[in-house]
Design a protein around this motif. Sequence first.
Motif, mmCIF file in Angstrom:
data_model
loop_
_atom_site.group_PDB
_atom_site.id
_atom_site.type_symbol
_atom_site.label_atom_id
_atom_site.label_comp_id
_atom_site.label_asym_id
_atom_site.label_seq_id
_atom_site.Cartn_x
_atom_site.Cartn_y
_atom_site.Cartn_z
ATOM 1 N N ALA B 87 0.856 -1.193 0.000
ATOM 2 C CA ALA B 87 0.000 0.000 0.000
ATOM 3 C C ALA B 87 0.886 1.234 0.000
ATOM 4 O O ALA B 87 2.119 1.136 0.038
ATOM 5 C CB ALA B 87 -0.905 0.011 1.237
ATOM 6 N N LEU B 88 0.242 2.382 -0.033
ATOM 7 C CA LEU B 88 0.932 3.657 0.164
ATOM 8 C C LEU B 88 0.795 4.020 1.638
ATOM 9 O O LEU B 88 -0.321 4.088 2.160
ATOM 10 C CB LEU B 88 0.302 4.736 -0.709
ATOM 11 N N TYR B 89 1.919 4.214 2.314
ATOM 12 C CA TYR B 89 1.906 4.565 3.733
ATOM 13 C C TYR B 89 2.214 6.054 3.854
ATOM 14 O O TYR B 89 3.252 6.534 3.392
ATOM 15 C CB TYR B 89 2.893 3.699 4.521
ATOM 16 N N LEU B 90 1.284 6.754 4.485
ATOM 17 C CA LEU B 90 1.373 8.205 4.586
ATOM 18 C C LEU B 90 1.558 8.636 6.026
ATOM 19 O O LEU B 90 0.930 8.095 6.941
ATOM 20 C CB LEU B 90 0.098 8.849 4.031
ATOM 21 N N CYS B 91 2.402 9.627 6.199
ATOM 22 C CA CYS B 91 2.638 10.226 7.502
ATOM 23 C C CYS B 91 2.060 11.642 7.483
ATOM 24 O O CYS B 91 2.082 12.323 6.450
ATOM 25 C CB CYS B 91 4.136 10.272 7.768
ATOM 26 N N ALA B 92 1.518 12.072 8.612
ATOM 27 C CA ALA B 92 0.991 13.422 8.732
ATOM 28 C C ALA B 92 1.395 14.001 10.074
ATOM 29 O O ALA B 92 1.696 13.271 11.027
ATOM 30 C CB ALA B 92 -0.530 13.427 8.598
ATOM 31 N N SER B 93 1.383 15.334 10.142
ATOM 32 C CA SER B 93 1.647 15.989 11.419
ATOM 33 C C SER B 93 0.796 17.245 11.527
ATOM 34 O O SER B 93 0.330 17.797 10.526
ATOM 35 C CB SER B 93 3.134 16.346 11.565
ATOM 36 N N LYS B 94 0.592 17.681 12.776
ATOM 37 C CA LYS B 94 -0.129 18.924 13.025
ATOM 38 C C LYS B 94 0.194 19.405 14.435
ATOM 39 O O LYS B 94 0.812 18.684 15.213
ATOM 40 C CB LYS B 94 -1.632 18.735 12.861
ATOM 41 N N ILE B 95 -0.263 20.617 14.724
ATOM 42 C CA ILE B 95 -0.172 21.133 16.089
ATOM 43 C C ILE B 95 -1.514 21.725 16.453
ATOM 44 O O ILE B 95 -2.128 22.439 15.639
ATOM 45 C CB ILE B 95 0.968 22.165 16.256
ATOM 46 N N GLY B 96 -1.985 21.386 17.631
ATOM 47 C CA GLY B 96 -3.263 21.917 18.094
ATOM 48 C C GLY B 96 -4.392 21.630 17.122
ATOM 49 O O GLY B 96 -4.520 20.520 16.608
ATOM 50 N N ASN B 97 -5.192 22.660 16.859
ATOM 51 C CA ASN B 97 -6.355 22.499 15.998
ATOM 52 C C ASN B 97 -6.103 23.046 14.598
ATOM 53 O O ASN B 97 -7.048 23.412 13.892
ATOM 54 C CB ASN B 97 -7.551 23.217 16.633
ATOM 55 N N THR B 98 -4.848 23.078 14.202
ATOM 56 C CA THR B 98 -4.517 23.611 12.875
ATOM 57 C C THR B 98 -4.548 22.492 11.835
ATOM 58 O O THR B 98 -4.770 21.329 12.158
ATOM 59 C CB THR B 98 -3.128 24.258 12.881
ATOM 60 N N GLU B 99 -4.293 22.881 10.589
ATOM 61 C CA GLU B 99 -4.383 21.909 9.513
ATOM 62 C C GLU B 99 -3.276 20.868 9.609
ATOM 63 O O GLU B 99 -2.183 21.156 10.073
ATOM 64 C CB GLU B 99 -4.347 22.603 8.158
ATOM 65 N N ALA B 100 -3.617 19.661 9.145
ATOM 66 C CA ALA B 100 -2.658 18.576 9.103
ATOM 67 C C ALA B 100 -1.905 18.629 7.778
ATOM 68 O O ALA B 100 -2.480 18.939 6.730
ATOM 69 C CB ALA B 100 -3.379 17.233 9.235
ATOM 70 N N PHE B 101 -0.616 18.336 7.836
ATOM 71 C CA PHE B 101 0.213 18.286 6.643
ATOM 72 C C PHE B 101 0.681 16.847 6.428
ATOM 73 O O PHE B 101 1.071 16.171 7.387
ATOM 74 C CB PHE B 101 1.428 19.202 6.790
ATOM 75 N N PHE B 102 0.662 16.436 5.169
ATOM 76 C CA PHE B 102 1.029 15.071 4.830
ATOM 77 C C PHE B 102 2.340 15.021 4.055
ATOM 78 O O PHE B 102 2.659 15.933 3.285
ATOM 79 C CB PHE B 102 -0.059 14.421 3.967
ATOM 80 N N GLY B 103 3.066 13.919 4.249
ATOM 81 C CA GLY B 103 4.217 13.639 3.416
ATOM 82 C C GLY B 103 3.789 13.036 2.087
ATOM 83 O O GLY B 103 2.599 12.820 1.838
ATOM 84 N N GLN B 104 4.764 12.768 1.223
ATOM 85 C CA GLN B 104 4.487 12.210 -0.101
ATOM 86 C C GLN B 104 4.221 10.711 -0.059
ATOM 87 O O GLN B 104 3.795 10.125 -1.050
ATOM 88 C CB GLN B 104 5.652 12.503 -1.050
ATOM 89 N N GLY B 105 4.514 10.085 1.066
ATOM 90 C CA GLY B 105 4.201 8.672 1.210
ATOM 91 C C GLY B 105 5.338 7.755 0.804
ATOM 92 O O GLY B 105 6.264 8.142 0.084
ATOM 93 N N THR B 106 5.262 6.540 1.302
ATOM 94 C CA THR B 106 6.150 5.451 0.890
ATOM 95 C C THR B 106 5.299 4.394 0.217
ATOM 96 O O THR B 106 4.355 3.870 0.826
ATOM 97 C CB THR B 106 6.879 4.824 2.092
ATOM 98 N N ARG B 107 5.627 4.093 -1.028
ATOM 99 C CA ARG B 107 4.918 3.031 -1.756
ATOM 100 C C ARG B 107 5.584 1.713 -1.413
ATOM 101 O O ARG B 107 6.721 1.468 -1.805
ATOM 102 C CB ARG B 107 4.978 3.292 -3.252
ATOM 103 N N LEU B 108 4.890 0.879 -0.651
ATOM 104 C CA LEU B 108 5.436 -0.389 -0.184
ATOM 105 C C LEU B 108 4.872 -1.541 -0.994
ATOM 106 O O LEU B 108 3.651 -1.650 -1.164
ATOM 107 C CB LEU B 108 5.102 -0.599 1.295
ATOM 108 N N THR B 109 5.769 -2.404 -1.476
ATOM 109 C CA THR B 109 5.357 -3.624 -2.168
ATOM 110 C C THR B 109 5.972 -4.809 -1.427
ATOM 111 O O THR B 109 7.198 -4.860 -1.244
ATOM 112 C CB THR B 109 5.828 -3.622 -3.625
ATOM 113 N N VAL B 110 5.121 -5.737 -0.998
ATOM 114 C CA VAL B 110 5.587 -6.939 -0.295
ATOM 115 C C VAL B 110 5.499 -8.110 -1.263
ATOM 116 O O VAL B 110 4.423 -8.384 -1.818
ATOM 117 C CB VAL B 110 4.733 -7.218 0.953
ATOM 118 N N VAL B 111 6.640 -8.757 -1.482
ATOM 119 C CA VAL B 111 6.677 -9.861 -2.462
ATOM 120 C C VAL B 111 6.954 -11.188 -1.769
ATOM 121 O O VAL B 111 7.421 -11.223 -0.640
ATOM 122 C CB VAL B 111 7.735 -9.595 -3.544
#
Lengths: 110, 111
Positions: B87-111
């Motif tokens: 899947a695509l694994y996404l990280c996000a961060s925020k402070i208090g009640n402000t908007e959340a910001f996301f990273g570009q993600g890691t595309r993970l493939t399990v074989v």
Amino acid sequence: KQEVTQIPAALSVPEGENLVLNCSFTDSAIYNLQWFRQDPGKGLTSLLLIQSSQREQTSGRLNASLDKSSGRSTLYIAASQPGDSATYLCAVRSDDKIIFGKGTRLHILP
Amino acid sequence: ETGVTQTPRHLVMGMTNKKSLKCEQHLGHNAMYWYKQSAKKPLELMFVYNFKEQTENNSVPSRFSPECPNSSHLFLHLHTLQPEDSALYLCASKIGNTEAFFGQGTRLTVV
């Protein structure tokens, strides 16, 4: 348990048209609602954040409204452009959680 | 650029491997999140950290192990994954009640 629904799942409109994307949520006890856009294979870009005490927010051609009591939000895009083609995601914050809908996949036809 | 950086951007791993995903932000945010995005499903919240303390574990299998050594860094340690964990694994961060910001993600493939 908070659930977020977005309608429609997909939408194609000709360039230049105004359009509305819908978001609904089941639990009105939210801190805020945020609209994002996501391009294929990429992360999420924040578009607008509406606090629970606010009714709407505007940024350029985008306008988002919030009716917390009825559990609804809309994202209005004016004068659509091909570059607006993306998936639009609605997310609500309840406590520490940010819960997402499945998104609306938007295609603007040149 | 949102200010949230995820590495690696792509990862292919075998089911017996151990790997780690990294998320970093220097925005002064105190809350960090891991999400999983699979095809045709909404983003699934996995873990939430507030001031380095885990405040949410959304019934995630133990083969996913998060670590938050400080408010700027978040890791997701992976071991003995299954193909359905791709899947695509996404990280996000925020402070208090402000908007959340996301990273570009890691595309993970399990074989």
